[in-house]
Design an enzyme around this catalytic site. Structure first.
Site, PDB file in Angstrom:
ATOM      1  N   LYS A 114     -14.263  12.182  -1.143  1.00 40.28           N
ATOM      2  CA  LYS A 114     -14.799  11.907  -2.984  1.00 40.28           C
ATOM      3  C   LYS A 114     -14.240  10.665  -2.827  1.00 40.28           C
ATOM      4  O   LYS A 114     -13.095  10.157  -2.713  1.00 40.28           O
ATOM      5  CB  LYS A 114     -12.577  12.458  -3.520  1.00 40.28           C
ATOM      6  CG  LYS A 114     -13.013  11.870  -4.461  1.00 40.28           C
ATOM      7  CD  LYS A 114     -12.466  11.119  -5.724  1.00 40.28           C
ATOM      8  CE  LYS A 114     -11.610  11.077  -5.741  1.00 40.28           C
ATOM      9  NZ  LYS A 114     -11.891   9.595  -6.616  1.00 40.28           N
ATOM     10  N   GLU A 162      -2.003   8.084   4.497  1.00 41.56           N
ATOM     11  CA  GLU A 162      -1.707   7.083   4.983  1.00 41.56           C
ATOM     12  C   GLU A 162      -1.013   6.659   3.031  1.00 41.56           C
ATOM     13  O   GLU A 162      -1.863   5.584   2.654  1.00 41.56           O
ATOM     14  CB  GLU A 162      -2.745   6.296   5.557  1.00 41.56           C
ATOM     15  CG  GLU A 162      -2.627   5.013   6.117  1.00 41.56           C
ATOM     16  CD  GLU A 162      -2.954   3.889   5.049  1.00 41.56           C
ATOM     17  OE1 GLU A 162      -1.922   2.803   4.802  1.00 41.56           O
ATOM     18  OE2 GLU A 162      -3.668   3.229   5.648  1.00 41.56           O
ATOM     19  N   CYS A 210      -1.289  -1.921   1.670  1.00 43.66           N
ATOM     20  CA  CYS A 210      -0.712  -1.094   1.695  1.00 43.66           C
ATOM     21  C   CYS A 210       0.325  -2.099   3.177  1.00 43.66           C
ATOM     22  O   CYS A 210       1.270  -1.611   3.003  1.00 43.66           O
ATOM     23  CB  CYS A 210      -0.795  -0.271   1.629  1.00 43.66           C
ATOM     24  SG  CYS A 210      -1.884   0.304   3.546  1.00 43.66           S
ATOM     25  N   GLU A 239       6.028  -2.005  -4.111  1.00 45.82           N
ATOM     26  CA  GLU A 239       5.096  -2.695  -3.872  1.00 45.82           C
ATOM     27  C   GLU A 239       4.267  -2.966  -4.768  1.00 45.82           C
ATOM     28  O   GLU A 239       3.783  -2.309  -5.764  1.00 45.82           O
ATOM     29  CB  GLU A 239       4.155  -1.803  -3.365  1.00 45.82           C
ATOM     30  CG  GLU A 239       2.777  -2.318  -2.374  1.00 45.82           C
ATOM     31  CD  GLU A 239       2.196  -1.094  -1.204  1.00 45.82           C
ATOM     32  OE1 GLU A 239       2.307   0.143  -2.289  1.00 45.82           O
ATOM     33  OE2 GLU A 239       1.504  -0.993  -0.716  1.00 45.82           O
TER      34      GLU A 239
HETATM   35  C1  SIN Z   1      -5.225  -0.068   3.633  1.00 44.22           C
HETATM   36  O1  SIN Z   1      -4.933  -0.931   3.012  1.00 44.22           O
HETATM   37  O2  SIN Z   1      -5.062   1.080   3.324  1.00 44.22           O
HETATM   38  C2  SIN Z   1      -5.998  -0.255   5.071  1.00 44.22           C
HETATM   39  C3  SIN Z   1      -5.355  -1.395   5.207  1.00 44.22           C
HETATM   40  C4  SIN Z   1      -6.072  -2.531   6.629  1.00 44.22           C
HETATM   41  O3  SIN Z   1      -6.762  -1.071   6.920  1.00 44.22           O
HETATM   42  O4  SIN Z   1      -5.659  -2.714   7.442  1.00 44.22           O
END
Ligand code: SIN
Length: 502
Positions: free
Chosen positions: A197, A272, A306, A403
């Site tokens: 998806k 994640e 992230c 965040e």
């Molecule tokens: C993400 O922000 O989900 C991944 C970042 C990364 O792989 O450095």
């Protein structure tokens, strides 16, 4: 920092529409289900963040489509695994990797247009995405089981590593290529089938990558792609009993919801999720390195990763110097449509992303922070937010706990090691963090005490195919990339061979 919205630039952007002749072969707006491209009456629009106009429309799958994709993937998965050797699966991945590299320019253009990141970052992301395919092409043949000394006479215990089965893959818009390959490559290497998806903001990159995977020779039914805007439909991947594993990158709230849904059939789950990365600079740090690290970690993808530094903590002795140098570097950034070569910072993904950054700045300023540079959104149809540095940030501000996911660098000060450890760990998430110091003892002490899945020391760059990627606490569980990434798509079967003397 200049804002290069000249007439020439606008014309350059206007002529870069996704229908350009040289991209026709890779652009796809249909779903891929049961080995066929499926056109749907129902579609959704994809917006170009640089201009806020519609870039294209894409098939909007319904529940039936996702269920058919899962059924088809389930029917195909066993024979894919049993009819290929690990080396053959590795070789298919290698061919996919080579096609991705060959098409890097076109893929980067698609990615840049739908995501907004600059063209050079988009190329970088395509290469990053390819690095996962190449890594897992090699890992395919290195998945050894064990033989275990048995406590029973005449008995041999061994383990077989087997694919978990059908995997539901739900990916985010901030890395439209790399988050696909980081999940799909190990799944295919292990012998799984995938139902993807893709993010509704950036589905075109995923569909283009799928075309290349098919061209590489992957059997049509082991990769299925169901774009949809409907969350309920996407949830089917977590609910359906034929799906044995779900991998998700995105927000903590959605991750928790998926984990709940997946518990109904006790699927394997990797999540994640969000972070709130502390970026810690001690008095004894190399300030140039720390500023370079902050630029990389904070402003990559316009702050929309992230693992981006969210809270910059600087020890009081170098606070002024670090702030001055960071502001100088930020003033050299060029904000504009990513497709234009001279820009170093693209737009944010949508209007609500801009609103979130603005609200964090307003909250901080109302509580005493000072805007050193930036601070405003641009009055332009696209979603442009100036890269911003705030000094005088304090723990009562929203930026300390939420965040931002945007180009905002709030600088906090601290005095002691004990104090910074408390501040840094005072959050329910624990994905990435960074620390800068010349003292090996301090580096090891602090790195061990930080509650994180990943810690960059004297560098702002921590992401690579060979490095385990994942978090602790409410940043989720499961690892991606690295030698651990494939285990997420495998189960271990223990075979006990008794009475071997017979
Ligand atoms: C993400 O922000 O989900 C991944 C970042 C990364 O792989 O450095």
């Amino acid at each position: 920092m200049s804002v290069p919205f000249s007439q020439e630039l606008l014309e350059a952007v206007a002529s870069s529409m996704i229908t350009a002749k040289d991209m026709e072969l890779l652009v796809q707006d249909q779903a891929f289900i049961d080995g066929r491209w499926i056109r749907k009456q129902q579609t959704f629009s994809v917006q170009e963040p640089s201009t806020a106009r519609v870039l294209g429309t894409v098939a909007d799958c319904d529940l039936n489509d996702v269920q058919s994709a899962i059924k088809s993937a389930h029917a195909a998965q066993k024979s894919y695994y049993t009819s290929t050797t690990a080396a053959q699966r590795g070789s298919l991945l290698r061919k996919w990797h080579d096609l991705v590299i060959k098409n890097v320019e076109d893929l980067a253009r698609i990615l840049c247009l739908e995501n907004g990141k600059t063209i050079s970052e988009a190329k970088g992301e395509v290469l990053y995405a390819a690095s996962f395919i190449s890594w897992f092409a090699e890992e395919a043949t290195r998945c050894y089981g064990d033989t275990i000394p048995s406590s029973t006479p005449n008995t041999i215990v061994m383990t077989l590593k087997e694919p978990v089965g059908v995997c539901g893959i739900i990916t985010p818009w901030n890395f439209p290529a790399a988050m696909i390959s980081r999940k799909v490559a190990p799944a295919l290497a292990a012998g799984c089938a995938v139902v993807i998806k893709p993010p509704s903001e950036t589905p075109f990159t995923c569909l283009a990558l799928t075309k290349l995977a098919l061209r590489a020779g992957f059997e049509g039914k082991i990769i299925q792609v169901c774009p949809t805007k409907n969350r309920q439909v996407a949830s089917e991947l977590a609910i359906n009993p034929l799906v044995r594993k779900i991998s998700f990158t995105g927000s903590t709230n959605i991750g928790k919801n998926l984990a709940n849904l997946a518990s109904g059939t006790l699927k394997k789950v990797s999540l994640e999720l969000g972070g709130n990365a502390p970026f810690i600079v001690f008095d004894d740090a190399d300030v140039d390195l720390a500023v370079e690290g902050a630029m990389m970690s904070k402003f990559r993808c316009s702050g929309q990763t992230c693992v981006c530094a969210n809270r910059l903590y600087v020890q009081r002795g170098i606070l002024n110097e670090f702030t001055r140098r960071l502001v100088q570097k930020v003033s050299e950034l060029r904000l504009g449509p990513g497709i234009e070569d001279s820009c170093t910072q693209g737009p944010l993904i949508n209007a609500s992303a801009v609103d979130k950054v603005k609200s964090h700045i307003e909250d901080a300023v109302s509580k005493g922070a000072f805007v050193e540079i930036g601070g405003s959104a641009l009055d332009f149809p696209g979603f442009f937010m100036q890269p911003t540095v705030l000094s005088g940030a304090t723990t009562d501000m929203v930026v300390a706990r939420d965040e931002t996911f945007g180009p905002l660098a709030p600088i906090f000060s601290f005095d002691t090691e004990d104090e910074i450890l408390k501040l840094a760990n005072d959050t329910e998430v624990g994905l990435a963090g960074y620390l800068f110091s010349r003292s090996v003892g301090r580096v090891m002490r602090v790195a061990r005490e930080l509650e994180l899945g990943m810690c960059g020391v004297n560098t702002g760059k921590i992401s690579a195919a060979e490095s385990p990627f994942g978090g602790i606490k409410e940043s989720g569980y499961g690892l991606e990339g690295s030698k651990y990434g494939m285990a997420e798509y495998q189960s271990i079967k223990t075979v006990t061979l008794g009475n071997v003397h017979l």
